[in-house]
Write an enzyme that holds these catalytic residues in place. Structure first.
Site: not given
Ligand code: NAD
Ligand code: TYD
Length: 363
Positions: A132-134, A158, A162
């Site tokens: 992630t960019d975070e 989180y 990461k």
């Molecule tokens: P998500 O929470 O929707 O899915 C995570 C999946 O991993 C779930 O299916 C869960 O059951 C599985 N999981 C959790 N712990 C596990 C373990 N110990 N062993 C096997 N499986 C396990 O997450 P997402 O949004 O799909 O994100 C996927 C990846 O991409 C993550 O690594 C996250 O850090 C990264 N990412 C997410 C975003 C975003 O905006 N959602 C952006 C950048 C990077």
């Molecule tokens: P989120 O979807 O949790 O992603 P991340 O924190 O990983 O960027 O949140 C996106 C943005 O939206 C973040 O600045 C927090 C804000 N947010 C709200 O304002 N209200 C909400 O209920 C949630 C879940 C997020």
């Protein structure tokens, strides 16, 4: 075949569906099925022999070693993680267990498997870590967007977990020669997004007539990428990325949270108007800010474009319209994920009534 971990989550399931739409190379999908894992996302693959699902933990070394020995993947794409910042604030234990210790165990299992491969197989093997960019921390309004050289300054449990996993992946390359690739992507949105995250939560709450909880002033900035574009970036990095390199992935789409919420309300006003003729914007409720809330993320995705020729295909306008339309067309999927565990989370985060008010979030 390839091994995908976390392939029942939001991005992982989109990736598996896309992968098998694009190629016949089978996918072994290892997912623990936490609250965020949902096999309903993969219902279209039922009976498809190219998809093998195994419920299990990336940290379960004997299981992972057995799977690697049996299925002999040519690549591993690691999505498995705890991914929600607010949950990490309430309790970081699972984040450390999966994102740090789990990634360590997965790297170790992979190292043992890699050592036993023939030279030609080793040359072709890749371990792609999805991050992630975070990890880069928070930007001031005028600062340049994150490049791959930006210092790591994670601020939430989180992002710290990461960042730790990214460091482990890097070290397993430099120390043991594992051919790793890392992608650091901005905020994703699209189909199958669990409604604890901003965009799906706003859509689902709006349609249910509930408040739309905007943290603080809503002026925090995120760089949004349609999930299918993220999947194509990962495929491209897997295909042509240089082992040991990291690639930033982003949508060139910086928006404030309030802009996102307004856009969703306006789309719903058009596509599914409220019975009383009022705008969904009326449901917006400013609530207490998230502790340690990062103000701005912005990705410079120049390297992946220059070196690998990848650019997103969706604009925010096209992607958000597709997303809102998808949620309107899939009320059964939404009902299914709003399980008991989901309701418990809503009560923990937003108060017993499951709604936010000006007095702030329950914690
Ligand atoms: P998500 O929470 O929707 O899915 C995570 C999946 O991993 C779930 O299916 C869960 O059951 C599985 N999981 C959790 N712990 C596990 C373990 N110990 N062993 C096997 N499986 C396990 O997450 P997402 O949004 O799909 O994100 C996927 C990846 O991409 C993550 O690594 C996250 O850090 C990264 N990412 C997410 C975003 C975003 O905006 N959602 C952006 C950048 C990077
Ligand atoms: P989120 O979807 O949790 O992603 P991340 O924190 O990983 O960027 O949140 C996106 C943005 O939206 C973040 O600045 C927090 C804000 N947010 C709200 O304002 N209200 C909400 O209920 C949630 C879940 C997020």
């Amino acid at each position: 075949m390839i091994l995908v971990t976390g392939g029942a989550g939001f991005i992982g399931s989109n990736f598996v569906l896309d992968w098998l739409a694009d190629s016949d190379e089978p996918v072994l999908n290892l997912d623990k099925l936490t609250y965020a894992g949902n096999l309903a996302n993969l219902a279209a693959l039922q009976g498809d022999a190219r998809h093998v699902f195994v419920q299990g933990d990336i940290g379960d070394a004997p299981l992972v070693q057995r799977l690697l020995a049996e299925h002999r993947p040519r690549a591993i794409v690691n999505f498995a993680a705890e991914s929600h910042v607010d949950r990490s604030i309430h309790g970081a234990g699972e984040f450390i267990a999966t994102n740090v210790v789990g990634t360590f165990n997965l790297l170790e299992s992979t190292r043992g498997y890699f050592a036993g491969l023939a030279q030609a197989q080793q040359a072709a093997f890749r371990f792609l870590h999805v991050s992630t960019d975070e990890v880069y921390g928070s930007l001031t309004p005028d600062a340049a967007a994150f490049t791959e050289n930006h210092v790591f300054e994670p601020n939430s449990p989180y992002s710290a977990s990461k960042a730790a996993s990214d460091h482990l992946v890097r070290a397993w390359h430099h120390t043991y020669g594992l051919p790793v690739l890392t992608t650091n992507c901005s905020n994703n949105y699209g189909p199958y997004h669990f409604p604890e995250k901003l965009i799906p939560l706003m859509i689902v709450n709006a349609l249910a007539g509930k408040p739309l909880p905007v943290y603080g002033d809503g002026q925090q900035v995120r760089d949004w990428l349609y999930v299918v574009d993220h999947c194509s970036a990962i495929r491209r990095v897997l295909q042509a990325g240089q082992p040991g390199q990291t690639y930033n992935v982003g949508g060139w789409n910086e928006k404030t949270n309030l802009t996102i919420v307004h856009t969703i309300c306006d789309l719903l006003d058009e596509l599914s108007p409220r019975a009383d003729g009022q705008s969904y914007r009326q449901q917006i409720a400013h609530v207490t800010d998230r502790p340690g809330h990062d103000r701005r993320y912005a990705i410079d995705a120049g390297k992946i474009e220059r070196e690998l020729g990848w650019r997103p295909t969706e604009t925010f306008e096209t992607g958000i319209r597709k997303t809102v339309t998808w949620y309107l067309a899939h009320p059964d999927w939404v009902r299914h994920v709003q399980s008991g565990a989901y309701r418990d989370w809503v009560a923990t985060q937003y108060g017993a009534a499951g709604v936010a008010d000006d007095s702030g979030r329950a914690a």
